[in-house]
Design an enzyme around this catalytic site. Sequence first.
Site, mmCIF file in Angstrom:
data_model
loop_
_atom_site.group_PDB
_atom_site.id
_atom_site.type_symbol
_atom_site.label_atom_id
_atom_site.label_comp_id
_atom_site.label_asym_id
_atom_site.label_seq_id
_atom_site.Cartn_x
_atom_site.Cartn_y
_atom_site.Cartn_z
ATOM 1 N N SER A 140 0.850 -1.194 0.000
ATOM 2 C CA SER A 140 0.000 0.000 0.000
ATOM 3 C C SER A 140 0.882 1.239 0.000
ATOM 4 O O SER A 140 2.086 1.152 0.249
ATOM 5 C CB SER A 140 -0.858 0.022 1.255
ATOM 6 O OG SER A 140 -0.046 0.271 2.389
ATOM 7 N N ASP A 141 0.293 2.387 -0.236
ATOM 8 C CA ASP A 141 1.003 3.630 0.069
ATOM 9 C C ASP A 141 0.895 3.836 1.587
ATOM 10 O O ASP A 141 0.140 3.145 2.279
ATOM 11 C CB ASP A 141 0.424 4.817 -0.715
ATOM 12 C CG ASP A 141 1.428 5.973 -0.805
ATOM 13 O OD1 ASP A 141 2.357 6.022 0.009
ATOM 14 O OD2 ASP A 141 1.271 6.826 -1.700
ATOM 15 N N TRP A 142 1.650 4.797 2.078
ATOM 16 C CA TRP A 142 1.765 5.008 3.532
ATOM 17 C C TRP A 142 0.471 5.636 4.092
ATOM 18 O O TRP A 142 0.161 6.796 3.806
ATOM 19 C CB TRP A 142 2.978 5.880 3.810
ATOM 20 C CG TRP A 142 4.264 5.112 3.967
ATOM 21 C CD1 TRP A 142 5.103 5.172 5.044
ATOM 22 C CD2 TRP A 142 4.861 4.176 3.061
ATOM 23 N NE1 TRP A 142 6.172 4.318 4.849
ATOM 24 C CE2 TRP A 142 6.044 3.692 3.655
ATOM 25 C CE3 TRP A 142 4.503 3.654 1.811
ATOM 26 C CZ2 TRP A 142 6.871 2.747 3.053
ATOM 27 C CZ3 TRP A 142 5.325 2.706 1.204
ATOM 28 C CH2 TRP A 142 6.484 2.270 1.820
#
Length: 715
Positions: free
Chosen positions: A247-249
């Site tokens: 995922s992105d952060w």
Amino acid sequence: MNSEAMERAREVEAQLTDEERFSLLISVMGTNATLTEKDPRIPDGVPMSAGYTPGIPRLGIPALLMSDASLGVTNPGYREGDTATALPASIALGATFNPELARMSGQMVGREARSKGLNVQLAGGLNLHRDPRNGRNFEYLSEDPWLTGVLGAESVRGIQGEQVISTVKHFSLNCNETNRHWLDAVIDPAAHRESDLLAFEIAIERAQPGSVMTGYNKVNGTYAGGNKTLLQGILKGAWGFPGWVMSDWGATPSWDFALQGQDQESGVQIDVMMWGKEPFTAPLREAYAAGEFPKERLSEMVQRILYAIFDVGIDCWEGTPDIDLTAHADIALETARQGIVLLKNEGVLPLAVPSAGGGPLKIAVIGGHAQLGVPIGAGSSAVVPPGGYAESHTIGGPGIMGSMRNLYLLPSSPLAELQKLLPDAAIEYDPGMSPAEAALLARRSDVAIVFGVRVEGEGYDNADLSLPWGQDAVIEAVADANPNTVVVLETGNPVAMPWLAKVRAVLAAWYPGQCGGQAIAEILTGVTNPSGKLPLTFPNGLDQTPRPELPGLGTPWGTPTTVNYNEGSDVGYRWFAKTGQQPLFRFGHGLSYTRFEYADLTVSDVAVQGRDGVRAELTVTNTGPRRGADVPQLYVLEGPAGPGMRLLGFERVDLGPGESRTVSLEVDPRLLASYDTDRGQWHTAGGSYRLVLGHSAGDFTLEADVSLTEAWFGR
Ligand code: BGC
């Protein structure tokens, strides 16, 4: 697919305990400017970075240490005193149209990452430039899927060739920053395949990145990280991607993303910050215990991570690479040289203005902190160059990215570099603080060079196309005071140029990296012949773009927002061709101090990748007085289904005066096809296609027709 790595991944995974399996499914963020407390899950002695996932030493699995790397190995806040080569922005790399430079910058990033013990690079930004307000366009390569896919692939190959895993990101349609965590990006699924997804498809098949990072946004109503259609259906299904999806952060609100195709949650602390709880592994373990999360899926997630580790070989590092910072600086310099675009030149460049009164040439350098250095884009991609920043200034703003919104200047002063190249010139500096003051210096100079800068960055879209801090008024006043005015833009996007008719030359230098001042000075003086080409269209105002109003702009951070990308696959120059509008500067445009002519365009119907495809041949000649590089561009304008423009191929050629070269371009069949979602295949319509060769997406000099038979192919 590397079957040996896959087999090993299966064997090793089978030997893990469930505890070990779960440990691989998250990465923890190191301390930085935002997170000042060290997470106890990161052992002492481990270098701080954007993400840490523990290894499993008993089976030879290394810990994953992830760092951002859009434009060099990032470091601000993470590792005290650490520095790295600061490359020009990706948009400048896009403007080089040079895959070899993309490969070299990737290699450089891979080597520097490895020397710091970082084995996963969060690189490969492949989102298309759909909106000239997007705050992160500087981290992306272009508005065109072919150019983006080809260059993106080379930079990933460069990184992974150094046994460092690279991501490609942000999958997909993360094309605006406004309310990005609450943004629903809506697009016709077929058009998506023909645009942003095509860029990913090309890069992934060419470079086999170990990991794909999802975007923050939703796509057609469902978060990218929990989007089964995108992750299972397209990425892992149709394309057979064997690596892992991270995922992105702060982009994993729910454990159930694991059931939709996400394999790892990144930067867990940001998820806690965003969603108020640890959303992934704790509930995932509960779901596992309750039988709602199958063992097969847990194993698959882990196998995908292990596959990438073994495929790229981050478990086989031997020794530390020697880092040649001078050679790396040369890559940054060459990218800046080739990426700076000369947009307009009415005979003033290379600086050839006679000095009034016969004394030394009097040059006014105005604004943009040009006496100190060159700006970079803000956000997670920021790199501290060797020796540190020349200056940093806090800007701030709403939302969690406010603390990362700073003006950083890399210490390559265009003014100092200009003085080095023109030792006899009398160069004076004015800060460009007020139009009246700037005009005073401009009036008594032979030539005035005004710098226009804009700090763009992650988390923020630009509200409009204007230059901030009153710079348009300064340029206007300088141009009124001095007929030989040159504007150098250092921005991450197109800007409006209300003063364009009054100035004699304009350079788009983007964020030109740690040697940017030198590259700008070389181009101004003619030491380097400009060769950059626009990787995106410069519109004549927002009214010409698909969304004159950007939904959500101006609403408080956190407002649910929907952006209809109703231009579909008609991004950038395709939009302008479709709507018949004249932009300010076209995609592919870029002037030179020499001239190039094209001849002998032949187009043949040949087998490409086992299908009916097209090969074009042409001759390029440098008919001007000096060495230079050019990028002949092949487009389709019309096919059996009607008008439809697309870049089919390009090649950068470097030629001495009078020299010619034959260029051969093989066209990827997808570029002459459309995607049919019902059949789940690409479709080439049978019939005649009109191809043109040009200096930009509009300046065509040769044309040819080719006939193709109808075909269905791919997935
Ligand atoms: C960005 C990513 C980046 C990550 C880790 C996020 O804010 O969107 O591109 O890789 O942070 O720093």
